[in-house]
Design a protein around this motif. Structure first.
Motif, mmCIF file in Angstrom:
data_model
loop_
_atom_site.group_PDB
_atom_site.id
_atom_site.type_symbol
_atom_site.label_atom_id
_atom_site.label_comp_id
_atom_site.label_asym_id
_atom_site.label_seq_id
_atom_site.Cartn_x
_atom_site.Cartn_y
_atom_site.Cartn_z
ATOM 1 N N ILE A 52 11.402 9.422 -1.675
ATOM 2 C CA ILE A 52 9.955 9.280 -1.861
ATOM 3 C C ILE A 52 9.349 10.000 -0.665
ATOM 4 C CG2 ILE A 52 7.979 7.712 -2.042
ATOM 5 C CD1 ILE A 52 9.979 5.545 -3.011
ATOM 6 N N LYS A 53 8.648 11.091 -0.941
ATOM 7 C CA LYS A 53 8.168 11.965 0.129
ATOM 8 C C LYS A 53 6.648 12.049 0.121
ATOM 9 C CE LYS A 53 9.374 16.210 -0.397
ATOM 10 N NZ LYS A 53 10.062 17.513 -0.455
ATOM 11 N N SER A 54 6.066 11.940 1.300
ATOM 12 C CA SER A 54 4.626 12.097 1.449
ATOM 13 C C SER A 54 4.267 13.565 1.380
ATOM 14 C CB SER A 54 4.166 11.519 2.793
ATOM 15 O OG SER A 54 2.821 11.859 3.031
ATOM 16 N N ASN A 55 3.216 13.886 0.641
ATOM 17 C CA ASN A 55 2.730 15.264 0.575
ATOM 18 C C ASN A 55 1.722 15.542 1.690
ATOM 19 O OD1 ASN A 55 4.261 15.572 -1.779
ATOM 20 N ND2 ASN A 55 2.564 14.955 -3.071
ATOM 21 N N LEU A 56 1.383 14.516 2.483
ATOM 22 C CA LEU A 56 0.383 14.645 3.541
ATOM 23 C C LEU A 56 0.996 14.853 4.925
ATOM 24 C CD1 LEU A 56 -1.967 11.767 2.370
ATOM 25 C CD2 LEU A 56 -2.246 14.214 1.982
ATOM 26 N N ASN A 57 2.169 14.282 5.118
ATOM 27 C CA ASN A 57 2.837 14.436 6.409
ATOM 28 C C ASN A 57 4.318 14.711 6.154
ATOM 29 O OD1 ASN A 57 4.086 11.911 5.902
ATOM 30 N ND2 ASN A 57 2.390 10.832 6.863
ATOM 31 N N LEU A 101 5.616 -0.375 -5.128
ATOM 32 C CA LEU A 101 4.569 0.323 -4.385
ATOM 33 C C LEU A 101 3.208 0.135 -5.043
ATOM 34 C CD1 LEU A 101 6.552 3.552 -3.522
ATOM 35 C CD2 LEU A 101 5.508 2.007 -1.846
ATOM 36 N N GLU A 102 3.180 0.200 -6.353
ATOM 37 C CA GLU A 102 1.914 0.046 -7.082
ATOM 38 C C GLU A 102 1.316 -1.344 -6.887
ATOM 39 O OE1 GLU A 102 -1.193 1.488 -9.088
ATOM 40 O OE2 GLU A 102 0.584 2.677 -8.604
ATOM 41 N N PHE A 103 2.177 -2.345 -6.816
ATOM 42 C CA PHE A 103 1.679 -3.719 -6.704
ATOM 43 C C PHE A 103 1.721 -4.281 -5.289
ATOM 44 C CE2 PHE A 103 2.324 -3.238 -11.198
ATOM 45 C CZ PHE A 103 1.169 -3.809 -11.696
ATOM 46 N N GLY A 104 2.045 -3.421 -4.311
ATOM 47 C CA GLY A 104 1.906 -3.805 -2.908
ATOM 48 C C GLY A 104 3.009 -4.658 -2.331
ATOM 49 N N ASN A 105 4.197 -4.631 -2.910
ATOM 50 C CA ASN A 105 5.258 -5.447 -2.330
ATOM 51 C C ASN A 105 6.550 -4.659 -2.083
ATOM 52 O OD1 ASN A 105 5.937 -5.184 -5.011
ATOM 53 N ND2 ASN A 105 6.451 -7.324 -5.314
ATOM 54 N N GLN A 111 4.504 1.442 2.323
ATOM 55 C CA GLN A 111 3.587 0.697 1.454
ATOM 56 C C GLN A 111 2.141 0.912 1.881
ATOM 57 O OE1 GLN A 111 4.115 -1.558 -1.448
ATOM 58 N NE2 GLN A 111 2.038 -0.779 -1.399
ATOM 59 N N GLN A 112 1.892 0.867 3.192
ATOM 60 C CA GLN A 112 0.535 1.040 3.708
ATOM 61 C C GLN A 112 -0.006 2.432 3.397
ATOM 62 O OE1 GLN A 112 -1.419 -1.317 4.957
ATOM 63 N NE2 GLN A 112 -3.084 0.159 5.132
ATOM 64 N N GLU A 113 0.805 3.470 3.610
ATOM 65 C CA GLU A 113 0.351 4.830 3.322
ATOM 66 C C GLU A 113 0.148 5.049 1.825
ATOM 67 O OE1 GLU A 113 2.224 8.148 5.192
ATOM 68 O OE2 GLU A 113 2.278 7.152 7.144
ATOM 69 N N TRP A 114 0.991 4.457 1.005
ATOM 70 C CA TRP A 114 0.840 4.546 -0.457
ATOM 71 C C TRP A 114 -0.491 3.930 -0.864
ATOM 72 C CZ3 TRP A 114 4.485 6.408 -4.122
ATOM 73 C CH2 TRP A 114 4.188 6.131 -5.463
ATOM 74 N N LYS A 115 -0.805 2.794 -0.260
ATOM 75 C CA LYS A 115 -2.060 2.097 -0.569
ATOM 76 C C LYS A 115 -3.273 2.918 -0.116
ATOM 77 C CE LYS A 115 -4.406 -2.280 0.312
ATOM 78 N NZ LYS A 115 -4.365 -3.548 1.051
ATOM 79 N N GLU A 116 -3.182 3.521 1.067
ATOM 80 C CA GLU A 116 -4.295 4.297 1.619
ATOM 81 C C GLU A 116 -4.517 5.617 0.883
ATOM 82 O OE1 GLU A 116 -3.580 4.924 5.781
ATOM 83 O OE2 GLU A 116 -3.652 2.782 6.232
ATOM 84 N N HIS A 117 -3.434 6.316 0.543
ATOM 85 C CA HIS A 117 -3.558 7.674 0.020
ATOM 86 C C HIS A 117 -3.303 7.813 -1.476
ATOM 87 C CE1 HIS A 117 -3.911 8.895 4.163
ATOM 88 N NE2 HIS A 117 -2.751 8.332 4.448
#
Length: 114
Positions: free
Chosen positions: A23-28, A50-54, A61-67
């Motif tokens: 699972i790779k961030s496209n932002l960093n 990730l979708e449900f925050g757990n 999880q935090q970056e998924w929620k933010e971005h």
């Protein structure tokens, strides 16, 4: 053998793809990798968590929620083949080793981990 029994036997003989996914961030330049005995199920579970925050990794999880999901990509890095003799049924060590190989490879490429 009737059709129903035949289908049941085929289902029992099916083996899910196992290997390593990312699972790779496209932002960093950060990612999360994991080995799985059933890639499709594990990837679906990770996306659901990730979708449900757990999701267990709180930083991801935090970056998924933010971005949002659109700023991440999920890919299979490598599929681990089953032994042909079919006597082996525990691939935990193989998956752990394959995961470590990918971690080292990604570190050399400058990737950071969650």
């Amino acid at each position: 053998m009737d059709k129903r029994k035949e289908l049941k036997e085929k289902y029992k003989m099916m083996k899910p793809d196992m290997g390593v996914f990312i699972i790779k961030s496209n932002l960093n330049n950060k990612c999360y990798i994991e080995g799985a005995k059933d890639l499709k199920s594990k990837i679906n579970r990770a996306k659901f968590q990730l979708e449900f925050g757990n999701f267990p990794n709180k930083e991801l999880q935090q970056e998924w929620k933010e971005h949002g999901e659109n700023n991440f990509s999920v890919e299979i890095l490598e599929i681990l083949k089953y032994d042909e003799d079919e006597t082996k049924n525990d691939y935990s060590e193989d998956l752990a080793l394959l995961t470590m190989v990918w971690q080292e490879r990604l570190l050399r490429e400058g990737m950071k981990f969650y």
